[in-house]
Enzyme design. Structure first.
Site, PDB file in Angstrom:
ATOM      1  N   SER A  66       2.943  -9.075  -2.287  1.00 32.07           N
ATOM      2  CA  SER A  66       1.950  -7.988  -1.671  1.00 32.07           C
ATOM      3  C   SER A  66       2.577  -6.639  -2.308  1.00 32.07           C
ATOM      4  CB  SER A  66       1.686  -7.907  -0.316  1.00 32.07           C
ATOM      5  OG  SER A  66       1.069  -9.001   0.170  1.00 32.07           O
ATOM      6  N   GLN A  67       1.852  -5.732  -2.697  1.00 28.54           N
ATOM      7  CA  GLN A  67       2.047  -4.365  -2.997  1.00 28.54           C
ATOM      8  C   GLN A  67       2.941  -3.745  -1.957  1.00 28.54           C
ATOM      9  OE1 GLN A  67      -0.878  -1.799  -3.004  1.00 28.54           O
ATOM     10  NE2 GLN A  67       0.215  -0.116  -4.091  1.00 28.54           N
TER      11      GLN A  67
END
Length: 216
Positions: A66-67
């Site tokens: 994930s970011q």
């Protein structure tokens, strides 16, 4: 890891934490965890040069890490009502979100449907000297009933609807942080009060689907 590489990783983590702070992440414990976590060990070696960019990256089998902003945001939301003693994570993936959670609570229980990811994540967490994580290979839709109830649950993939098993495993007063939806996904906080569940919508997000079942 050589001292030179370790020093570069530390500086990169600190710069990433500063960037996230400028984008609105304010919890000091979350920022410290981001700063101290070597994100490059959780991504494929060919993408290590992008590890400290604020972006999601592919990790294989159609999954992503994930970011960092989303990792920090979801972690911050978990802590907004106090520090939970135990957290259930659905979707170990690379183990990066797991490593952040492990620095913020006493015990993390993490469920992953893809066996290969679980072993990779274990190696990464061991290299960080994080030993307060228990892992299970299984169906995230079912949670981890024998270890519940949980003061906090975080889901790192998006179901079309909230899995009933996760609601049942949430402790009274506990918080579930979960992206919900198909083409349009909304990050939600669901808080349990007895048999009632209060839902708060946070922001639009984009996650891979939470697929039922498990894989070797």
């Amino acid at each position: 890891m050589s001292n030179r590489i370790a020093g570069k990783s530390k500086r990169s983590g600190e710069l990433l934490a500063q960037k996230l702070q400028s984008e609105g992440i304010s919890n000091p414990d979350v920022l410290q965890a981001i700063a101290q976590s070597p994100r490059h060990i959780f991504v494929p070696e060919i993408l290590a040069h992008k590890a400290y960019d604020n972006t999601a990256l592919p990790i294989g089998q159609g999954q992503t890490i994930s970011q960092p902003y989303i990792v920090a945001r979801m972690s911050e939301l978990l802590l907004s009502a106090g520090r939970p003693k135990n957290i259930l994570e659905i979707g170990t993936g690379s183990g990066y979100q797991t490593s952040i959670l492990a620095q913020l609570t006493d015990k993390v229980y993490s469920v992953e449907r893809i066996k290969a990811f679980q072993w990779q994540a274990k190696r990464c967490l061991r290299s960080m000297d994080l030993h307060n994580v228990a892992m299970k290979h299984g169906d995230g839709w079912q949670g981890w009933q024998s270890k519940g109830p949980f003061e906090a649950i975080i889901v790192t993939a998006a179901p079309v609807s909230v899995p009933p098993a996760l609601l049942a495993q949430l402790a009274d007063g506990g918080r579930l942080i979960i992206p919900v939806g198909d083409k349009t996904q909304i990050l939600k906080i669901i808080t349990r009060h007895g048999d009632d569940f209060n839902e708060q919508q946070i922001e639009a997000v984009r996650f891979v689907p939470l697929v039922p079942g498990d894989l070797l």
